[in-house]
Design an enzyme around this catalytic site. Structure first.
Site, mmCIF file in Angstrom:
data_model
loop_
_atom_site.group_PDB
_atom_site.id
_atom_site.type_symbol
_atom_site.label_atom_id
_atom_site.label_comp_id
_atom_site.label_asym_id
_atom_site.label_seq_id
_atom_site.Cartn_x
_atom_site.Cartn_y
_atom_site.Cartn_z
ATOM 1 N N LYS A 51 -1.866 -26.679 -5.169
ATOM 2 C CA LYS A 51 -1.028 -25.777 -4.470
ATOM 3 C C LYS A 51 0.455 -26.696 -4.596
ATOM 4 C CE LYS A 51 -1.783 -24.134 -1.091
ATOM 5 N NZ LYS A 51 -2.204 -23.070 -0.224
ATOM 6 N N ASP A 58 -8.483 -37.453 6.873
ATOM 7 C CA ASP A 58 -6.909 -36.934 6.871
ATOM 8 C C ASP A 58 -6.624 -37.836 5.311
ATOM 9 O OD1 ASP A 58 -3.936 -36.687 6.350
ATOM 10 O OD2 ASP A 58 -3.499 -36.930 8.401
ATOM 11 N N PHE A 64 -12.995 -22.210 -1.910
ATOM 12 C CA PHE A 64 -13.090 -23.085 -3.167
ATOM 13 C C PHE A 64 -14.018 -24.122 -4.101
ATOM 14 C CE2 PHE A 64 -8.341 -24.154 -5.005
ATOM 15 C CZ PHE A 64 -7.730 -22.602 -4.360
#
Length: 189
Positions: free
Chosen positions: A144, A82, A47
């Site tokens: 997604k 994260d 991506f």
């Protein structure tokens, strides 16, 4: 898996077959505009490869807990971390704001669809919440999501903040996969 899209990715120099999902969505909905792009869950990097080619007077920031297979070039920043961590969010904010946030992120799967869709829902909601903090007015978001029942809540959240909302299943998604993408265009209605 060595399917048509995997072979095409290898021939065209992309790091993963998933790039063709982004290409198809961009060709239909024109995601990219001037400004910075944030790729959340960027590993392995396909991506980001495509987004870098589409950059228009901005920077690309790729974020993942894993390394990605891209060289560091001008206008490209990799944040290893994260998105649930304050330190990572601080770095993302420092490099923003963004005209586009894209995410092909997925939780580690267990094989239990109920657990996997629940984890995907939580990850997707975090990505959306973070995006709402860093997107410019009229910015776009692509995320997604694993289908499993809770995605209607995600769709409603998109409708609350974006002028145009679409649920998309690109052709490059594997037949047995339960992933879809949510697109929100024109943030801030």
């Amino acid at each position: 898996m060595n399917d048509e899209y995997s072979q095409k990715a290898k021939r065209e120099g992309y790091l993963a077959r998933s790039v063709y999902k982004l290409i198809e969505i961009n060709e239909k909905f024109s995601l990219f505009s001037y400004g910075n792009v944030l790729d959340i869950g960027a590993s392995p990097g396909s991506f980001s490869q495509y987004a870098y080619k589409k950059l228009k007077r901005g920077i690309l920031v790729a974020v993942d807990i894993n390394d990605i297979g891209l060289r560091h070039v001008d206008n490209f920043y990799f944040v290893k971390g994260d998105i649930f961590s304050d330190d990572t969010v601080f770095k993302i904010n420092t490099l923003g704001p963004y005209s586009l946030v894209i995410s092909d992120a997925a939780p580690r799967t267990t094989g239990n669809r109920l657990v996997d869709t629940s984890n995907s829902f939580n990850l997707s909601m975090r990505i959306i919440d973070l995006s709402l903090e860093v997107l410019i007015k009229k910015g776009n978001l692509l995320v997604k999501v694993f289908q499993g029942g809770d995605e209607i809540q995600i769709f409603k959240k998109f409708e609350k903040y974006f002028k145009f909302v679409k649920k998309i299943r690109p052709k490059a998604v594997r037949k047995n996969s339960f992933e879809i993408y949510f697109l929100g265009k024109s943030f801030g209605k």
